[in-house]
Scaffold this motif. Sequence first.
Motif, PDB file in Angstrom:
ATOM      1  N   ASP A 108      23.977  -4.909   5.402  1.00 13.45           N
ATOM      2  CA  ASP A 108      22.734  -5.668   5.315  1.00 13.45           C
ATOM      3  C   ASP A 108      22.151  -5.663   3.904  1.00 13.45           C
ATOM      4  O   ASP A 108      21.001  -6.060   3.704  1.00 13.45           O
ATOM      5  CB  ASP A 108      21.696  -5.092   6.282  1.00 13.45           C
ATOM      6  CG  ASP A 108      21.449  -3.608   6.072  1.00 13.45           C
ATOM      7  OD1 ASP A 108      22.183  -2.977   5.282  1.00 13.45           O
ATOM      8  OD2 ASP A 108      20.523  -3.060   6.718  1.00 13.45           O
ATOM      9  N   GLU A 159       9.028   2.110   0.096  1.00 10.53           N
ATOM     10  CA  GLU A 159       8.709   1.196   1.179  1.00 10.53           C
ATOM     11  C   GLU A 159       9.794   1.323   2.235  1.00 10.53           C
ATOM     12  O   GLU A 159      10.916   1.757   1.943  1.00 10.53           O
ATOM     13  CB  GLU A 159       8.594  -0.239   0.672  1.00 10.53           C
ATOM     14  CG  GLU A 159       9.849  -0.786   0.010  1.00 10.53           C
ATOM     15  CD  GLU A 159       9.645  -2.172  -0.579  1.00 10.53           C
ATOM     16  OE1 GLU A 159       8.647  -2.830  -0.221  1.00 10.53           O
ATOM     17  OE2 GLU A 159      10.489  -2.594  -1.396  1.00 10.53           O
ATOM     18  N   LEU A 160       9.460   0.948   3.457  1.00 11.87           N
ATOM     19  CA  LEU A 160      10.373   1.085   4.587  1.00 11.87           C
ATOM     20  C   LEU A 160      10.722  -0.284   5.136  1.00 11.87           C
ATOM     21  O   LEU A 160       9.852  -1.152   5.260  1.00 11.87           O
ATOM     22  CB  LEU A 160       9.731   1.935   5.681  1.00 11.87           C
ATOM     23  CG  LEU A 160       9.235   3.319   5.268  1.00 11.87           C
ATOM     24  CD1 LEU A 160       8.561   4.014   6.447  1.00 11.87           C
ATOM     25  CD2 LEU A 160      10.370   4.173   4.720  1.00 11.87           C
ATOM     26  N   THR A 161      11.995  -0.481   5.473  1.00 10.29           N
ATOM     27  CA  THR A 161      12.476  -1.750   6.013  1.00 10.29           C
ATOM     28  C   THR A 161      13.116  -1.509   7.371  1.00 10.29           C
ATOM     29  O   THR A 161      14.060  -0.708   7.475  1.00 10.29           O
ATOM     30  CB  THR A 161      13.522  -2.381   5.077  1.00 10.29           C
ATOM     31  OG1 THR A 161      12.988  -2.480   3.753  1.00 10.29           O
ATOM     32  CG2 THR A 161      13.913  -3.760   5.565  1.00 10.29           C
ATOM     33  N   LYS A 163      15.420  -1.805  10.716  1.00 17.13           N
ATOM     34  CA  LYS A 163      16.777  -2.249  11.010  1.00 17.13           C
ATOM     35  C   LYS A 163      16.744  -3.708  11.457  1.00 17.13           C
ATOM     36  O   LYS A 163      15.853  -4.130  12.193  1.00 17.13           O
ATOM     37  CB  LYS A 163      17.371  -1.379  12.126  1.00 17.13           C
ATOM     38  CG  LYS A 163      18.782  -1.771  12.549  1.00 17.13           C
ATOM     39  CD  LYS A 163      19.233  -0.921  13.726  1.00 17.13           C
ATOM     40  CE  LYS A 163      20.595  -1.363  14.249  1.00 17.13           C
ATOM     41  NZ  LYS A 163      21.015  -0.600  15.446  1.00 17.13           N
ATOM     42  N   GLU A 165      16.547  -6.220   9.262  1.00 15.47           N
ATOM     43  CA  GLU A 165      16.076  -6.975   8.109  1.00 15.47           C
ATOM     44  C   GLU A 165      16.929  -6.637   6.896  1.00 15.47           C
ATOM     45  O   GLU A 165      17.476  -5.527   6.805  1.00 15.47           O
ATOM     46  CB  GLU A 165      14.606  -6.664   7.821  1.00 15.47           C
ATOM     47  CG  GLU A 165      13.662  -7.113   8.916  1.00 15.47           C
ATOM     48  CD  GLU A 165      12.204  -6.912   8.536  1.00 15.47           C
ATOM     49  OE1 GLU A 165      11.938  -6.556   7.352  1.00 15.47           O
ATOM     50  OE2 GLU A 165      11.339  -7.091   9.400  1.00 15.47           O
ATOM     51  N   PHE A 167      18.209  -5.186   3.541  1.00 19.66           N
ATOM     52  CA  PHE A 167      17.820  -3.983   2.808  1.00 19.66           C
ATOM     53  C   PHE A 167      17.150  -4.391   1.502  1.00 19.66           C
ATOM     54  O   PHE A 167      17.582  -5.320   0.823  1.00 19.66           O
ATOM     55  CB  PHE A 167      19.047  -3.113   2.534  1.00 19.66           C
ATOM     56  CG  PHE A 167      18.710  -1.705   2.145  1.00 19.66           C
ATOM     57  CD1 PHE A 167      18.631  -0.717   3.103  1.00 19.66           C
ATOM     58  CD2 PHE A 167      18.455  -1.365   0.826  1.00 19.66           C
ATOM     59  CE1 PHE A 167      18.309   0.591   2.759  1.00 19.66           C
ATOM     60  CE2 PHE A 167      18.134  -0.071   0.461  1.00 19.66           C
ATOM     61  CZ  PHE A 167      18.064   0.904   1.437  1.00 19.66           C
ATOM     62  N   LYS A 168      16.092  -3.679   1.133  1.00 21.30           N
ATOM     63  CA  LYS A 168      15.363  -3.980  -0.090  1.00 21.30           C
ATOM     64  C   LYS A 168      15.677  -2.964  -1.181  1.00 21.30           C
ATOM     65  O   LYS A 168      15.950  -1.808  -0.901  1.00 21.30           O
ATOM     66  CB  LYS A 168      13.852  -3.973   0.170  1.00 21.30           C
ATOM     67  CG  LYS A 168      13.360  -5.059   1.096  1.00 21.30           C
ATOM     68  CD  LYS A 168      11.854  -4.973   1.251  1.00 21.30           C
ATOM     69  CE  LYS A 168      11.328  -6.055   2.162  1.00 21.30           C
ATOM     70  NZ  LYS A 168       9.854  -5.954   2.326  1.00 21.30           N
ATOM     71  N   VAL A 196      15.180   2.986   9.719  1.00 18.46           N
ATOM     72  CA  VAL A 196      14.577   2.238   8.616  1.00 18.46           C
ATOM     73  C   VAL A 196      15.316   2.481   7.299  1.00 18.46           C
ATOM     74  O   VAL A 196      15.861   3.562   7.061  1.00 18.46           O
ATOM     75  CB  VAL A 196      13.088   2.610   8.432  1.00 18.46           C
ATOM     76  CG1 VAL A 196      12.286   2.224   9.663  1.00 18.46           C
ATOM     77  CG2 VAL A 196      12.910   4.090   8.116  1.00 18.46           C
ATOM     78  N   ASN A 199      13.444   2.598   0.227  1.00 18.52           N
ATOM     79  CA  ASN A 199      13.730   2.247  -1.167  1.00 18.52           C
ATOM     80  C   ASN A 199      12.458   2.298  -1.993  1.00 18.52           C
ATOM     81  O   ASN A 199      11.341   2.284  -1.447  1.00 18.52           O
ATOM     82  CB  ASN A 199      14.326   0.841  -1.265  1.00 18.52           C
ATOM     83  CG  ASN A 199      13.300  -0.238  -0.973  1.00 18.52           C
ATOM     84  OD1 ASN A 199      12.981  -0.481   0.192  1.00 18.52           O
ATOM     85  ND2 ASN A 199      12.768  -0.882  -2.011  1.00 18.52           N
ATOM     86  N   PRO A 201       9.876   0.371  -4.275  1.00 19.63           N
ATOM     87  CA  PRO A 201       9.527  -1.039  -4.465  1.00 19.63           C
ATOM     88  C   PRO A 201       9.862  -1.534  -5.870  1.00 19.63           C
ATOM     89  O   PRO A 201       9.889  -0.760  -6.839  1.00 19.63           O
ATOM     90  CB  PRO A 201       8.004  -1.048  -4.230  1.00 19.63           C
ATOM     91  CG  PRO A 201       7.721   0.178  -3.427  1.00 19.63           C
ATOM     92  CD  PRO A 201       8.728   1.196  -3.877  1.00 19.63           C
ATOM     93  N   ASP A 204      14.699  -4.272  -7.196  1.00 21.09           N
ATOM     94  CA  ASP A 204      15.757  -5.223  -6.875  1.00 21.09           C
ATOM     95  C   ASP A 204      16.659  -5.426  -8.095  1.00 21.09           C
ATOM     96  O   ASP A 204      16.202  -5.384  -9.239  1.00 21.09           O
ATOM     97  CB  ASP A 204      15.168  -6.563  -6.454  1.00 21.09           C
ATOM     98  CG  ASP A 204      14.353  -6.442  -5.172  1.00 21.09           C
ATOM     99  OD1 ASP A 204      14.764  -5.693  -4.282  1.00 21.09           O
ATOM    100  OD2 ASP A 204      13.297  -7.098  -5.092  1.00 21.09           O
TER     101      ASP A 204
END
Length: 211
Positions: A108, A159-161, A163, A165, A167-168, A196, A199, A201, A204
């Motif tokens: 992901d 930050e948390l993402t 499952k 979505e 991955f950030k 979750v 990462n 923020p 990227d």
Amino acid sequence: MKKVLVLGASGQIAQWVIRMLADRDDIELTLLLHYPKKLTSSEPRNARIVIGDVLDAKRLRRIMADQDVVYANLAGEVGEQAKHIVAAMHKTGVERLIFVNSLGIYYDVPGKLGQWNNREIGAYLGPYREAADIIEASGLNYTILRAAWLQDEDDVDYELTPKGEPFKGTEVSRKSVADVVAKVIQSPDWLAHGNVGVNKPNTDGDKPSFM
């Protein structure tokens, strides 16, 4: 008194967690180490040391008895380790599990980062995916933390993402992951049955900044 079993207690994230919970009168830590030589003689007063192997089923059950929370920060045969942890928790009646895992187990991670990540660690992701699948099917109250590439900055910024979505980000500090673990230990309803990504923020990119 909340009793917390730390599996892989000599790991760098685990060491941050231990420091964050040190000297808490309401928390009792049991630190499982595989090798006695990893003892530092600086463990906090609310911690006790036990030597053992997660894959030793009988010893793991003895160590786990009467614990309230199991926090696992392991490497290597993590799929097999997850099987033993889940089995021991079912045998001993312990329900709350926190398990640190890896980014990329669901493929992901988007774009060039995902391609780079698969080249770098794709061969190692199978056992981590197996561990996540075992834990999610266990019926336990789990929290799986899929951490981005780990770095050693002395900061807490994440930050948390969820499952499902994308991955950030590319990276996160070990201290940040430890902060999530420590907060779940102190407030077990937070991220209950959660899986979750974690990462930093605004990181990227095509690869982590330190690579």
